[in-house]
Design a protein around this motif. Structure first.
Motif, PDB file in Angstrom:
ATOM      1  N   ASN A  58      53.577  47.266  44.906  1.00  0.00           N
ATOM      2  CA  ASN A  58      54.092  45.466  45.879  1.00  0.00           C
ATOM      3  C   ASN A  58      53.563  44.937  43.936  1.00  0.00           C
ATOM      4  OD1 ASN A  58      53.466  42.838  46.460  1.00  0.00           O
ATOM      5  ND2 ASN A  58      51.316  43.069  47.893  1.00  0.00           N
ATOM      6  N   PRO A  59      55.149  44.143  44.184  1.00  0.00           N
ATOM      7  CA  PRO A  59      54.240  43.701  42.693  1.00  0.00           C
ATOM      8  C   PRO A  59      53.485  42.267  42.910  1.00  0.00           C
ATOM      9  CG  PRO A  59      56.485  42.413  43.809  1.00  0.00           C
ATOM     10  CD  PRO A  59      55.854  44.101  44.778  1.00  0.00           C
ATOM     11  N   LEU A  60      53.360  41.886  43.956  1.00  0.00           N
ATOM     12  CA  LEU A  60      51.874  40.719  44.045  1.00  0.00           C
ATOM     13  C   LEU A  60      50.606  41.191  44.241  1.00  0.00           C
ATOM     14  CD1 LEU A  60      54.677  37.968  46.432  1.00  0.00           C
ATOM     15  CD2 LEU A  60      54.329  38.329  43.783  1.00  0.00           C
ATOM     16  N   SER A  61      50.583  42.496  44.193  1.00  0.00           N
ATOM     17  CA  SER A  61      49.015  42.876  43.399  1.00  0.00           C
ATOM     18  C   SER A  61      48.556  43.052  42.276  1.00  0.00           C
ATOM     19  CB  SER A  61      49.266  44.100  44.755  1.00  0.00           C
ATOM     20  OG  SER A  61      48.050  44.724  44.722  1.00  0.00           O
ATOM     21  N   VAL A  62      47.606  43.537  42.114  1.00  0.00           N
ATOM     22  CA  VAL A  62      46.884  43.310  41.180  1.00  0.00           C
ATOM     23  C   VAL A  62      46.434  45.107  40.913  1.00  0.00           C
ATOM     24  CG1 VAL A  62      46.687  40.459  40.076  1.00  0.00           C
ATOM     25  CG2 VAL A  62      44.543  42.290  41.164  1.00  0.00           C
ATOM     26  N   ASN A  63      46.309  45.255  42.149  1.00  0.00           N
ATOM     27  CA  ASN A  63      45.772  46.625  41.937  1.00  0.00           C
ATOM     28  C   ASN A  63      47.167  47.749  42.568  1.00  0.00           C
ATOM     29  OD1 ASN A  63      43.035  46.164  42.151  1.00  0.00           O
ATOM     30  ND2 ASN A  63      42.681  44.868  44.157  1.00  0.00           N
ATOM     31  N   VAL A  64      46.621  48.761  42.684  1.00  0.00           N
ATOM     32  CA  VAL A  64      47.095  50.080  42.890  1.00  0.00           C
ATOM     33  C   VAL A  64      46.989  50.465  44.048  1.00  0.00           C
ATOM     34  CG1 VAL A  64      48.052  52.348  41.604  1.00  0.00           C
ATOM     35  CG2 VAL A  64      48.004  51.140  39.780  1.00  0.00           C
ATOM     36  N   ALA A  65      47.106  51.038  44.780  1.00  0.00           N
ATOM     37  CA  ALA A  65      47.065  51.070  46.052  1.00  0.00           C
ATOM     38  C   ALA A  65      46.327  52.797  45.425  1.00  0.00           C
ATOM     39  CB  ALA A  65      48.153  52.134  47.212  1.00  0.00           C
ATOM     40  N   LEU A  66      45.199  52.937  46.692  1.00  0.00           N
ATOM     41  CA  LEU A  66      43.941  53.819  46.109  1.00  0.00           C
ATOM     42  C   LEU A  66      44.318  54.902  46.007  1.00  0.00           C
ATOM     43  CD1 LEU A  66      41.079  54.598  44.727  1.00  0.00           C
ATOM     44  CD2 LEU A  66      40.596  54.120  47.788  1.00  0.00           C
ATOM     45  N   GLY A  67      45.620  55.262  47.538  1.00  0.00           N
ATOM     46  CA  GLY A  67      45.915  57.029  47.334  1.00  0.00           C
ATOM     47  C   GLY A  67      46.389  57.092  46.382  1.00  0.00           C
ATOM     48  N   ASP A  68      47.457  56.148  45.698  1.00  0.00           N
ATOM     49  CA  ASP A  68      49.054  56.107  45.383  1.00  0.00           C
ATOM     50  C   ASP A  68      47.919  56.839  43.545  1.00  0.00           C
ATOM     51  OD1 ASP A  68      50.520  55.703  46.188  1.00  0.00           O
ATOM     52  OD2 ASP A  68      50.825  54.481  45.879  1.00  0.00           O
TER      53      ASP A  68
END
Length: 370
Positions: free
Chosen positions: A349-359
């Motif tokens: 997601n380019p509008l997220s500052v976080n990386v998905a935990l599962g990823d």
């Protein structure tokens, strides 16, 4: 804000607006709670509800109350009061009123969070802690921005925005001293102090001291490092020490150390400030409108990408300290403790500052097998 020289606004409309905003906050919180409880991974969705819905509602409430002159109307005018003190009082009242809207919106979600995470925290206790936080934060921010408020009357919107940005930086970097005023903290002693010292050494986390946040009734097992270079302070929740064994705790602290090394926090702060200044400059006509608007959006995209890259770099650092498999296990255990379902995204997601935990977990597992 209302200029100090202006006559005091009428109290009636301002108070009526406050009651209306409190009601609006309670309705939004209740509706949001009803929706989130029916979604998958409700714990993560509650965090999204707070950040994307309830916090903007609170900001809107503050803006409306400030425009109506709620602070000056309630405080009244007194020619003998110094301008800075008057600004502190009016700002504090307006921040506190906006905080009341936040509490009204937050209250309906307490029960939902309690059920989603299966924790034993009473609504009264949660609201009491939130009220203490709101009162303390309102006072701190009011004191910090009061001089800026007085000096900036008549100044251009650009310089006022720059001043606010500087205040924001100050607030963020004095967190080591502010947090103990807003939360119940204690210094670790005995076995806890020795254990934390050993864990920090193994994780490569260099901080000046450690404080423990009282969260036994919330079961929030988190860590947080704040402060300027040379005076980093580690905050750990009391639940953190009980929920994780030494290997898992070391891995989580190593991730925190990696975030410091990759400047994740600084990247996020600077992104928001620079994008905010460009946006305000655009809407106030202090330059090419569309160019500044595009620059603001571009800064957000680049900053968010850099934040996500910093998180991955932090995971890599932690993997070097304790092994990738242990970091992946620590993240999985962290999600389990907080009743979170590790989410995954095919496309970031380019509008997220976080990386998905599962990823993050999958990436670490893949790195281990590679």
């Amino acid at each position: 804000m209302v200029p100090l020289q202006a006559s005091s606004p009428q109290l009636g409309p301002a108070v009526a607006a406050l009651f209306g905003l409190v009601l609006l906050g309670a309705i939004v919180g209740a509706v949001g709670n009803a929706i989130v409880r029916r979604l998958s991974n409700p714990v993560g969705k509650y965090r999204l509800l707070y950040a994307v819905v309830l916090f903007p509602v609170t900001l809107l409430a503050y803006g409306l109350l400030a425009l109506l002159g709620f602070g000056p109307a309630l405080v009244g005018s007194n020619p003998g009061v110094p301008d800075v003190l008057y600004a502190v009082l009016t700002n504090f009242v307006e921040f506190l009123a906006a905080g009341l809207v936040w509490i009204a919106a937050y209250a309906p979600t307490v029960r939902g969070v309690r059920e989603a995470r299966d924790i034993e925290v009473s609504t009264r206790s949660a609201l009491a802690k939130m009220a203490r936080y709101v009162i303390g934060l309102s006072g701190v921010v009011a004191v910090l921005i009061a001089p800026l408020t007085v000096v900036s009357f008549g100044a251009s919107p650009f310089w006022f925005t720059v001043g606010l940005a500087l205040v924001g930086v100050i607030i963020l970097y004095v967190s080591p001293w502010i947090v103990p005023l807003l939360r119940e903290t204690s210094k670790p002693t005995g076995e806890s102090a020795e254990r934390l010292s050993t864990l920090r050494t193994h994780a490569g986390l260099d901080v000046r001291d450690v404080l423990v946040l009282d969260t036994d009734d919330e079961e929030t097992a988190n860590t947080l490092v704040r402060g300027p270079p040379g005076y980093r302070r580690l905050f750990v929740t009391s639940t953190f020490l009980n929920a994780f064994d030494d290997e898992i705790a070391t891995a989580l602290l190593a991730i925190e150390a990696g975030r410091l090394r990759s400047n994740v926090f600084e990247i996020r702060v600077s992104t928001v400030l620079v994008a905010g200044v460009a946006l305000i400059a655009s809407v106030t006509g202090m330059g090419p409108q569309w160019l500044l608007l595009g620059a603001s959006f571009g800064v957000l995209l680049v900053g968010f990408w850099a934040s996500r890259r910093g998180i991955r770099t932090a995971d890599e650092y932690a993997a070097e300290r304790v092994s990738a498999s242990m970091v992946a296990e620590a993240l999985d255990r962290y999600a389990e403790i907080h009743a979170m379902e590790p989410s995954r995204r095919r496309i970031p997601n380019p509008l997220s500052v976080n990386v998905a935990l599962g990823d993050r977990i999958d990436r670490l597992d893949h790195g281990t097998s590679a």
